[in-house]
Design a protein around this motif. Structure first.
Motif, PDB file in Angstrom:
ATOM      1  N   GLN A  13       0.834  -1.189   0.000  1.00  0.00           N
ATOM      2  CA  GLN A  13       0.000   0.000   0.000  1.00  0.00           C
ATOM      3  C   GLN A  13       0.872   1.244   0.000  1.00  0.00           C
ATOM      4  O   GLN A  13       2.056   1.201   0.397  1.00  0.00           O
ATOM      5  N   ALA A  14       0.288   2.342  -0.426  1.00  0.00           N
ATOM      6  CA  ALA A  14       1.017   3.605  -0.443  1.00  0.00           C
ATOM      7  C   ALA A  14       1.570   3.908   0.942  1.00  0.00           C
ATOM      8  O   ALA A  14       0.896   3.699   1.964  1.00  0.00           O
ATOM      9  N   PRO A  87       1.759   5.155  -5.585  1.00  0.00           N
ATOM     10  CA  PRO A  87       1.234   4.438  -6.756  1.00  0.00           C
ATOM     11  C   PRO A  87       2.033   4.690  -8.025  1.00  0.00           C
ATOM     12  O   PRO A  87       2.160   3.784  -8.863  1.00  0.00           O
ATOM     13  N   GLU A  88       2.599   5.868  -8.165  1.00  0.00           N
ATOM     14  CA  GLU A  88       3.385   6.172  -9.371  1.00  0.00           C
ATOM     15  C   GLU A  88       4.713   5.431  -9.403  1.00  0.00           C
ATOM     16  O   GLU A  88       5.411   5.458 -10.420  1.00  0.00           O
ATOM     17  N   ASP A  89       5.082   4.766  -8.325  1.00  0.00           N
ATOM     18  CA  ASP A  89       6.277   3.925  -8.317  1.00  0.00           C
ATOM     19  C   ASP A  89       5.994   2.537  -8.880  1.00  0.00           C
ATOM     20  O   ASP A  89       6.921   1.738  -9.054  1.00  0.00           O
ATOM     21  N   THR A  90       4.736   2.238  -9.154  1.00  0.00           N
ATOM     22  CA  THR A  90       4.377   0.944  -9.724  1.00  0.00           C
ATOM     23  C   THR A  90       5.052   0.754 -11.069  1.00  0.00           C
ATOM     24  O   THR A  90       4.935   1.596 -11.964  1.00  0.00           O
ATOM     25  N   ALA A  91       5.795  -0.337 -11.219  1.00  0.00           N
ATOM     26  CA  ALA A  91       6.557  -0.599 -12.437  1.00  0.00           C
ATOM     27  C   ALA A  91       7.245  -1.950 -12.310  1.00  0.00           C
ATOM     28  O   ALA A  91       7.286  -2.553 -11.236  1.00  0.00           O
ATOM     29  N   MET A  92       7.816  -2.391 -13.428  1.00  0.00           N
ATOM     30  CA  MET A  92       8.751  -3.497 -13.393  1.00  0.00           C
ATOM     31  C   MET A  92      10.125  -2.891 -13.131  1.00  0.00           C
ATOM     32  O   MET A  92      10.525  -1.942 -13.815  1.00  0.00           O
ATOM     33  N   TYR A  93      10.817  -3.433 -12.162  1.00  0.00           N
ATOM     34  CA  TYR A  93      12.129  -2.908 -11.782  1.00  0.00           C
ATOM     35  C   TYR A  93      13.220  -3.877 -12.225  1.00  0.00           C
ATOM     36  O   TYR A  93      13.079  -5.097 -12.071  1.00  0.00           O
TER      37      TYR A  93
END
Length: 125
Positions: A13-14, A87-93
């Motif tokens: 969660q955020a 939420p804007e950090d959601t990504a494939m890392y």
């Protein structure tokens, strides 16, 4: 054979935290510039953090103060500690290795020679 193996992604969660790991095989991680990148669908892979051969780090503006990268010489492993996730950090890392010493968080992902398989980070609001 150089190989980067990532782990540690997940859903939070955020405001939460995650730590990504990147185990390095085939060379010693601090011989070269190591970077962390992230990518969302339809967008170019962007640099998040780098650590150079002297252990100096640099971060993208969007994560500075929240993310920290470090290395463990004994384990030959790179880490990305991510705090205050949004939420804007959601990504494939992805972790990546660049087989020259020049290191800059703004360098294109195209300059990196070796890549991990990627790990998904999902942050819900």
């Amino acid at each position: 054979q150089v190989q980067l193996v990532e782990s540690g992604g997940g859903s939070v969660q955020a405001g939460g935290s995650l730590r990504l790991s990147c185990a390095v095989f085939g060379y010693t991680y601090n011989w070269f510039c190591m970077g962390w990148f992230r990518q969302t669908p339809g967008r170019e892979r962007e640099g998040v953090a780098v650590i150079d051969t002297s252990g100096r780090t640099a971060y993208a503006d969007s994560v500075r103060g929240r993310f920290t990268t470090s290395g463990d010489n004994a384990k030959n492993t790179l880490y990305l500690e991510m705090n205050s996730l949004q939420p804007e950090d959601t990504a494939m890392y992805y972790c990546a290795a660049k087989s020259t010493r020049e290191c800059n968080v703004r360098y294109s992902h195209l300059l990196y020679n070796y890549w991990g398989q990627g790990t998904q980070v999902t942050v819900s609001s």
